[in-house]
Write a protein that holds these residues in place. Sequence first.
Motif, PDB file in Angstrom:
ATOM      1  N   VAL A 177      -9.693  20.373  13.405  1.00 45.50           N
ATOM      2  CA  VAL A 177      -8.354  20.299  13.995  1.00 45.50           C
ATOM      3  C   VAL A 177      -7.509  19.276  13.239  1.00 45.50           C
ATOM      4  O   VAL A 177      -6.331  19.523  12.943  1.00 45.50           O
ATOM      5  N   GLN A 178      -8.083  18.129  12.896  1.00 42.97           N
ATOM      6  CA  GLN A 178      -7.329  17.119  12.138  1.00 42.97           C
ATOM      7  C   GLN A 178      -6.914  17.654  10.774  1.00 42.97           C
ATOM      8  O   GLN A 178      -5.785  17.435  10.329  1.00 42.97           O
ATOM      9  N   LYS A 204     -10.880  26.097  19.287  1.00 41.19           N
ATOM     10  CA  LYS A 204     -11.280  27.400  18.760  1.00 41.19           C
ATOM     11  C   LYS A 204     -10.060  28.242  18.391  1.00 41.19           C
ATOM     12  O   LYS A 204     -10.004  28.825  17.304  1.00 41.19           O
ATOM     13  N   ALA A 205      -9.068  28.303  19.271  1.00 40.98           N
ATOM     14  CA  ALA A 205      -7.870  29.101  18.995  1.00 40.98           C
ATOM     15  C   ALA A 205      -7.074  28.506  17.840  1.00 40.98           C
ATOM     16  O   ALA A 205      -6.586  29.234  16.966  1.00 40.98           O
ATOM     17  N   TYR A 206      -6.961  27.200  17.811  1.00 41.99           N
ATOM     18  CA  TYR A 206      -6.185  26.532  16.760  1.00 41.99           C
ATOM     19  C   TYR A 206      -6.821  26.756  15.388  1.00 41.99           C
ATOM     20  O   TYR A 206      -6.141  27.104  14.420  1.00 41.99           O
ATOM     21  N   ILE A 207      -8.118  26.577  15.301  1.00 42.16           N
ATOM     22  CA  ILE A 207      -8.829  26.795  14.036  1.00 42.16           C
ATOM     23  C   ILE A 207      -8.794  28.282  13.675  1.00 42.16           C
ATOM     24  O   ILE A 207      -8.643  28.646  12.507  1.00 42.16           O
ATOM     25  N   LEU A 253     -18.781  16.935  16.362  1.00 38.02           N
ATOM     26  CA  LEU A 253     -17.615  16.353  15.703  1.00 38.02           C
ATOM     27  C   LEU A 253     -16.869  17.284  14.747  1.00 38.02           C
ATOM     28  O   LEU A 253     -15.691  17.082  14.496  1.00 38.02           O
ATOM     29  N   SER A 254     -17.530  18.296  14.210  1.00 38.11           N
ATOM     30  CA  SER A 254     -16.864  19.137  13.215  1.00 38.11           C
ATOM     31  C   SER A 254     -15.651  19.892  13.768  1.00 38.11           C
ATOM     32  O   SER A 254     -14.637  19.990  13.056  1.00 38.11           O
ATOM     33  N   PRO A 255     -15.667  20.403  15.007  1.00 35.20           N
ATOM     34  CA  PRO A 255     -14.434  21.046  15.492  1.00 35.20           C
ATOM     35  C   PRO A 255     -13.248  20.071  15.558  1.00 35.20           C
ATOM     36  O   PRO A 255     -12.117  20.446  15.233  1.00 35.20           O
ATOM     37  N   GLN A 256     -13.507  18.820  15.915  1.00 30.93           N
ATOM     38  CA  GLN A 256     -12.429  17.833  15.961  1.00 30.93           C
ATOM     39  C   GLN A 256     -11.890  17.540  14.565  1.00 30.93           C
ATOM     40  O   GLN A 256     -10.682  17.414  14.369  1.00 30.93           O
ATOM     41  N   LEU A 257     -12.776  17.436  13.596  1.00 31.72           N
ATOM     42  CA  LEU A 257     -12.335  17.195  12.222  1.00 31.72           C
ATOM     43  C   LEU A 257     -11.574  18.405  11.702  1.00 31.72           C
ATOM     44  O   LEU A 257     -10.565  18.249  11.004  1.00 31.72           O
ATOM     45  N   ASP A 293       1.009  25.297  19.442  1.00 26.82           N
ATOM     46  CA  ASP A 293      -0.163  25.674  18.646  1.00 26.82           C
ATOM     47  C   ASP A 293      -1.156  24.523  18.563  1.00 26.82           C
ATOM     48  O   ASP A 293      -2.357  24.720  18.666  1.00 26.82           O
ATOM     49  N   ARG A 294      -0.646  23.305  18.367  1.00 31.01           N
ATOM     50  CA  ARG A 294      -1.545  22.155  18.243  1.00 31.01           C
ATOM     51  C   ARG A 294      -2.243  21.837  19.562  1.00 31.01           C
ATOM     52  O   ARG A 294      -3.296  21.229  19.579  1.00 31.01           O
ATOM     53  N   ASP A 295      -1.619  22.247  20.680  1.00 31.03           N
ATOM     54  CA  ASP A 295      -2.207  21.977  21.991  1.00 31.03           C
ATOM     55  C   ASP A 295      -3.205  23.040  22.440  1.00 31.03           C
ATOM     56  O   ASP A 295      -3.835  22.898  23.482  1.00 31.03           O
TER      57      ASP A 295
END
Length: 166
Positions: free
Chosen positions: A39-40, A82-85, A33-37, A76-78
Amino acid sequence: MSTKISDSHPFFKEIINLIQAHDNEDYFKVVMLSPQLLVQIADAIGKVAEEVTYCIVGDCLSEEDKEVYKLIGKLDRDLSDKAYIGHGLVSYYESEYWPKNSSKKEFIKYFTKLEDLVALRNVFAHEFYKKEIVDRRMKNCSKAGIDLILLFASHEYLHDYFEESA
Protein backbone atom coordinates in the motif's frame (compact mmCIF):
# COMPACT_ATOMS: atom_id res chain seq x y z
CA MET A 1 16.21 -14.69 -2.41
CA SER A 2 17.71 -12.17 -4.78
CA THR A 3 16.44 -8.71 -5.59
CA LYS A 4 17.17 -6.08 -8.21
CA ILE A 5 16.27 -3.15 -5.94
CA SER A 6 19.09 -0.64 -5.54
CA ASP A 7 20.01 0.82 -2.19
CA SER A 8 18.80 4.21 -3.43
CA HIS A 9 15.24 2.89 -3.77
CA PRO A 10 12.84 4.80 -1.49
CA PHE A 11 11.64 1.58 0.15
CA PHE A 12 14.96 -0.28 0.08
CA LYS A 13 15.27 -0.87 3.84
CA GLU A 14 11.71 -2.15 4.19
CA ILE A 15 12.02 -4.43 1.16
CA ILE A 16 15.35 -5.88 2.27
CA ASN A 17 13.97 -6.38 5.78
CA LEU A 18 11.08 -8.45 4.42
CA ILE A 19 13.32 -10.41 2.03
CA GLN A 20 15.64 -11.24 4.92
CA ALA A 21 12.66 -12.25 7.05
CA HIS A 22 11.53 -14.59 4.26
CA ASP A 23 15.03 -16.02 3.89
CA ASN A 24 15.12 -16.56 7.67
CA GLU A 25 11.77 -18.36 7.44
CA ASP A 26 9.94 -15.65 9.38
CA TYR A 27 6.96 -16.04 7.08
CA PHE A 28 4.54 -14.63 9.64
CA LYS A 29 6.33 -11.27 9.54
CA VAL A 30 6.30 -11.15 5.73
CA VAL A 31 2.63 -12.15 5.46
CA MET A 32 1.60 -9.57 8.05
CA LEU A 33 3.70 -6.66 6.80
CA SER A 34 3.91 -7.07 3.02
CA PRO A 35 0.34 -5.86 2.30
CA GLN A 36 1.07 -2.68 4.27
CA LEU A 37 4.31 -2.10 2.37
CA LEU A 38 2.50 -2.73 -0.91
CA VAL A 39 0.00 0.00 0.00
CA GLN A 40 2.85 2.42 0.81
CA ILE A 41 4.53 1.66 -2.50
CA ALA A 42 1.24 1.99 -4.38
CA ASP A 43 0.67 5.36 -2.65
CA ALA A 44 4.06 6.59 -3.85
CA ILE A 45 3.32 5.41 -7.40
CA GLY A 46 -0.11 7.06 -7.23
CA LYS A 47 1.31 10.40 -6.13
CA VAL A 48 3.67 10.52 -9.08
CA ALA A 49 0.95 9.32 -11.47
CA GLU A 50 -1.32 12.09 -10.22
CA GLU A 51 1.38 14.68 -10.83
CA VAL A 52 2.06 13.29 -14.31
CA THR A 53 -1.64 13.37 -15.14
CA TYR A 54 -1.94 16.99 -14.00
CA CYS A 55 1.10 17.94 -16.07
CA ILE A 56 -0.37 16.28 -19.18
CA VAL A 57 -4.01 17.31 -18.87
CA GLY A 58 -3.84 19.90 -16.12
CA ASP A 59 -4.75 22.77 -18.40
CA CYS A 60 -7.71 20.78 -19.72
CA LEU A 61 -9.14 20.16 -16.26
CA SER A 62 -11.29 22.65 -14.44
CA GLU A 63 -10.82 23.23 -10.74
CA GLU A 64 -14.00 21.21 -10.16
CA ASP A 65 -12.58 18.30 -12.18
CA LYS A 66 -9.35 18.41 -10.20
CA GLU A 67 -11.29 18.36 -6.91
CA VAL A 68 -13.40 15.39 -8.06
CA TYR A 69 -10.30 13.42 -9.07
CA LYS A 70 -8.57 14.32 -5.83
CA LEU A 71 -11.55 13.07 -3.82
CA ILE A 72 -11.80 9.80 -5.74
CA GLY A 73 -8.06 9.33 -5.28
CA LYS A 74 -8.54 9.69 -1.54
CA LEU A 75 -11.34 7.14 -1.64
CA ASP A 76 -9.10 4.72 -3.53
CA ARG A 77 -6.46 5.05 -0.83
CA ASP A 78 -9.08 4.32 1.84
CA LEU A 79 -10.14 1.03 0.23
CA SER A 80 -9.10 -2.24 1.75
CA ASP A 81 -5.50 -3.28 1.13
CA LYS A 82 -6.63 -6.01 -1.22
CA ALA A 83 -8.81 -3.72 -3.36
CA TYR A 84 -6.20 -0.95 -3.44
CA ILE A 85 -3.39 -3.29 -4.49
CA GLY A 86 -5.77 -4.95 -6.96
CA HIS A 87 -6.33 -1.56 -8.61
CA GLY A 88 -2.57 -1.31 -8.94
CA LEU A 89 -2.46 -4.67 -10.70
CA VAL A 90 -5.18 -3.48 -13.08
CA SER A 91 -2.97 -0.49 -13.88
CA TYR A 92 -0.16 -2.86 -14.85
CA TYR A 93 -2.59 -4.77 -17.06
CA GLU A 94 -4.01 -1.62 -18.70
CA SER A 95 -0.61 -0.07 -19.32
CA GLU A 96 0.53 -3.23 -21.11
CA TYR A 97 3.42 -3.63 -18.66
CA TRP A 98 3.36 -7.33 -19.46
CA PRO A 99 3.63 -8.60 -23.06
CA LYS A 100 0.24 -8.48 -24.78
CA ASN A 101 0.03 -12.25 -25.32
CA SER A 102 0.58 -13.00 -21.61
CA SER A 103 -0.89 -9.93 -19.92
CA LYS A 104 -4.06 -11.63 -18.71
CA LYS A 105 -2.08 -14.62 -17.46
CA GLU A 106 0.35 -12.38 -15.54
CA PHE A 107 -2.51 -10.36 -14.06
CA ILE A 108 -4.25 -13.52 -12.87
CA LYS A 109 -0.97 -14.89 -11.45
CA TYR A 110 -0.32 -11.78 -9.35
CA PHE A 111 -3.98 -11.33 -8.42
CA THR A 112 -4.10 -14.92 -7.14
CA LYS A 113 -0.95 -14.27 -5.08
CA LEU A 114 -2.59 -11.15 -3.66
CA GLU A 115 -5.80 -12.98 -2.75
CA ASP A 116 -3.97 -15.79 -0.96
CA LEU A 117 -1.59 -13.40 0.80
CA VAL A 118 -4.37 -11.21 2.16
CA ALA A 119 -6.52 -14.23 3.08
CA LEU A 120 -3.67 -15.72 5.11
CA ARG A 121 -2.87 -12.35 6.68
CA ASN A 122 -6.51 -12.13 7.76
CA VAL A 123 -6.39 -15.63 9.22
CA PHE A 124 -3.27 -14.67 11.17
CA ALA A 125 -4.89 -11.44 12.35
CA HIS A 126 -8.19 -12.97 13.44
CA GLU A 127 -7.74 -16.68 14.01
CA PHE A 128 -4.02 -17.23 14.62
CA TYR A 129 -4.52 -19.38 17.69
CA LYS A 130 -7.61 -21.17 16.36
CA LYS A 131 -6.36 -22.51 13.03
CA GLU A 132 -3.26 -24.45 12.23
CA ILE A 133 -1.58 -23.13 9.09
CA VAL A 134 0.44 -25.48 6.91
CA ASP A 135 4.09 -24.39 6.70
CA ARG A 136 4.06 -24.72 2.91
CA ARG A 137 1.16 -22.23 2.64
CA MET A 138 2.97 -19.76 4.90
CA LYS A 139 6.11 -20.06 2.79
CA ASN A 140 4.19 -19.71 -0.49
CA CYS A 141 2.25 -16.67 0.75
CA SER A 142 5.44 -15.09 2.07
CA LYS A 143 7.06 -15.61 -1.34
CA ALA A 144 3.94 -14.16 -3.00
CA GLY A 145 4.23 -11.07 -0.81
CA ILE A 146 7.85 -10.60 -1.85
CA ASP A 147 6.94 -11.14 -5.53
CA LEU A 148 4.21 -8.51 -5.34
CA ILE A 149 6.49 -6.05 -3.55
CA LEU A 150 9.21 -6.51 -6.17
CA LEU A 151 6.66 -6.00 -8.96
CA PHE A 152 5.39 -2.74 -7.48
CA ALA A 153 8.85 -1.62 -6.35
CA SER A 154 10.14 -1.86 -9.91
CA HIS A 155 7.62 0.72 -11.14
CA GLU A 156 9.29 3.47 -13.13
CA TYR A 157 7.49 6.22 -11.19
CA LEU A 158 9.28 5.33 -7.96
CA HIS A 159 12.52 6.66 -9.38
CA ASP A 160 10.78 10.03 -9.87
CA TYR A 161 9.26 9.81 -6.38
CA PHE A 162 12.64 9.24 -4.79
CA GLU A 163 14.27 12.14 -6.63
CA GLU A 164 11.50 14.53 -5.52
CA SER A 165 11.62 13.31 -1.92
CA ALA A 166 15.39 13.64 -1.62
